[in-house]
Design a protein around this motif. Structure first.
Motif, PDB file in Angstrom:
ATOM      1  N   LYS A  43       0.866  -1.078   0.040  1.00 19.43           N
ATOM      2  CA  LYS A  43       0.018  -0.008   0.020  1.00 19.43           C
ATOM      3  C   LYS A  43       0.873   1.250   0.072  1.00 19.43           C
ATOM      4  O   LYS A  43       0.583   2.275  -0.721  1.00 19.43           O
ATOM      5  N   TYR A  86      -2.636   9.838   2.912  1.00 21.80           N
ATOM      6  CA  TYR A  86      -2.874   8.348   2.967  1.00 21.80           C
ATOM      7  C   TYR A  86      -1.651   7.662   3.366  1.00 21.80           C
ATOM      8  O   TYR A  86      -1.818   6.782   4.084  1.00 21.80           O
ATOM      9  N   GLU A 115      -1.194   5.029   6.541  1.00 23.87           N
ATOM     10  CA  GLU A 115      -1.044   3.715   6.574  1.00 23.87           C
ATOM     11  C   GLU A 115       0.538   3.123   7.153  1.00 23.87           C
ATOM     12  O   GLU A 115       0.700   2.002   7.473  1.00 23.87           O
ATOM     13  N   GLU A 157     -10.570   5.428   0.760  1.00 26.99           N
ATOM     14  CA  GLU A 157     -10.025   5.096   1.734  1.00 26.99           C
ATOM     15  C   GLU A 157      -9.849   5.924   2.971  1.00 26.99           C
ATOM     16  O   GLU A 157     -10.103   5.518   4.150  1.00 26.99           O
ATOM     17  N   THR A 215     -12.874   6.240   5.110  1.00 24.30           N
ATOM     18  CA  THR A 215     -13.174   5.379   6.175  1.00 24.30           C
ATOM     19  C   THR A 215     -12.443   5.162   7.145  1.00 24.30           C
ATOM     20  O   THR A 215     -12.641   4.337   8.263  1.00 24.30           O
TER      21      THR A 215
END
Length: 227
Positions: free
Chosen positions: A135, A170, A174, A219, A222
């Motif tokens: 990712k 993002y 992550e 993403e 969420t």
């Protein structure tokens, strides 16, 4: 075969803006960057454009080709030549033009600095699971070409950070090395107006590295359920 180009020529200092036509003999394997270099070498040395690596890595040569942002060093001219139509080259939309096809990108760079676009981690070893690493690799592939930022219709809203910024946030969310994940999420929501995204997927369509910023934005939306 002949490549026919109509290039937007703009000089903000003189207040001039027009389209100038050029014809360049086609060469095997020719890209639009090669064509621009041929024009500058043999036809008009005043033509201004950005380029550096010529390998699709630095992202500096992004221009609009028939209305779509493309890396000039990677886009082949042959399909356009075969159509036998004039191809329109323009600078990135939404950016201040310095001259011709070169634009000022300092505004976006400043926003990256404002969100502290680097990992805020702790010293010591940190193991990253393979699925998380994948990712991170995808989100980190961004080369700052600004194609997504230019093509996004929502960036007309001054406070909307844009797909490039959200893709970077993002990555931080992550990354297990990041110690301020909640702060990163708040940056996306409050600083960047995350939920103002139009979900039009335009940024996904034009990213030359397939980072898929629109997917990463969804993403991000969420994460409220996970933090």
């Amino acid at each position: 075969m002949i490549l026919r180009l109509s290039i937007r020529r703009e000089d903000p200092q003189n207040g001039t803006c027009t389209y100038q036509s050029f014809e360049i003999p086609y060469e095997e394997g020719m890209t639009f960057l090669t064509a621009l270099q041929r024009i500058k070498e043999y036809q008009d040395e005043t033509l201004t454009f950005r380029h550096f690596c010529r390998a699709g890595i630095c992202g500096t040569c992004t221009i609009y080709i028939n209305g779509f942002p493309k890396l000039a060093c990677k886009e082949q001219v042959l399909p356009y030549v075969l159509l036998e139509r004039e191809v329109i080259l323009e600078p990135l939309k939404g950016f201040k033009v310095i001259r011709d096809l070169a634009v000022e990108n300092e505004k976006v760079i400043r926003r990256i600095k404002e969100i502290h676009g680097w990992i805020k981690g702790t010293a010591g070893e940190c193991r990253i699971p393979p699925d998380i690493s994948k990712k991170l690799e995808n989100a980190a592939d961004c080369i700052l070409c600004f194609a997504c930022q230019s093509y996004c219709p929502q960036v007309l809203e001054e406070r909307y950070a844009g797909p490039l910024i959200f893709a970077k946030l993002y990555r931080f969310l992550e990354d297990p090395r990041e110690v301020n994940r909640e702060e990163r999420l708040m940056q996306a929501i409050e600083y960047g107006n995350l939920y103002h995204c139009l979900s039009c997927n335009k940024c996904n369509h034009v990213c030359p590295k397939e980072v898929q910023p629109a997917t990463l934005i969804r993403e991000l939306m969420t994460y409220n359920r996970h933090l």
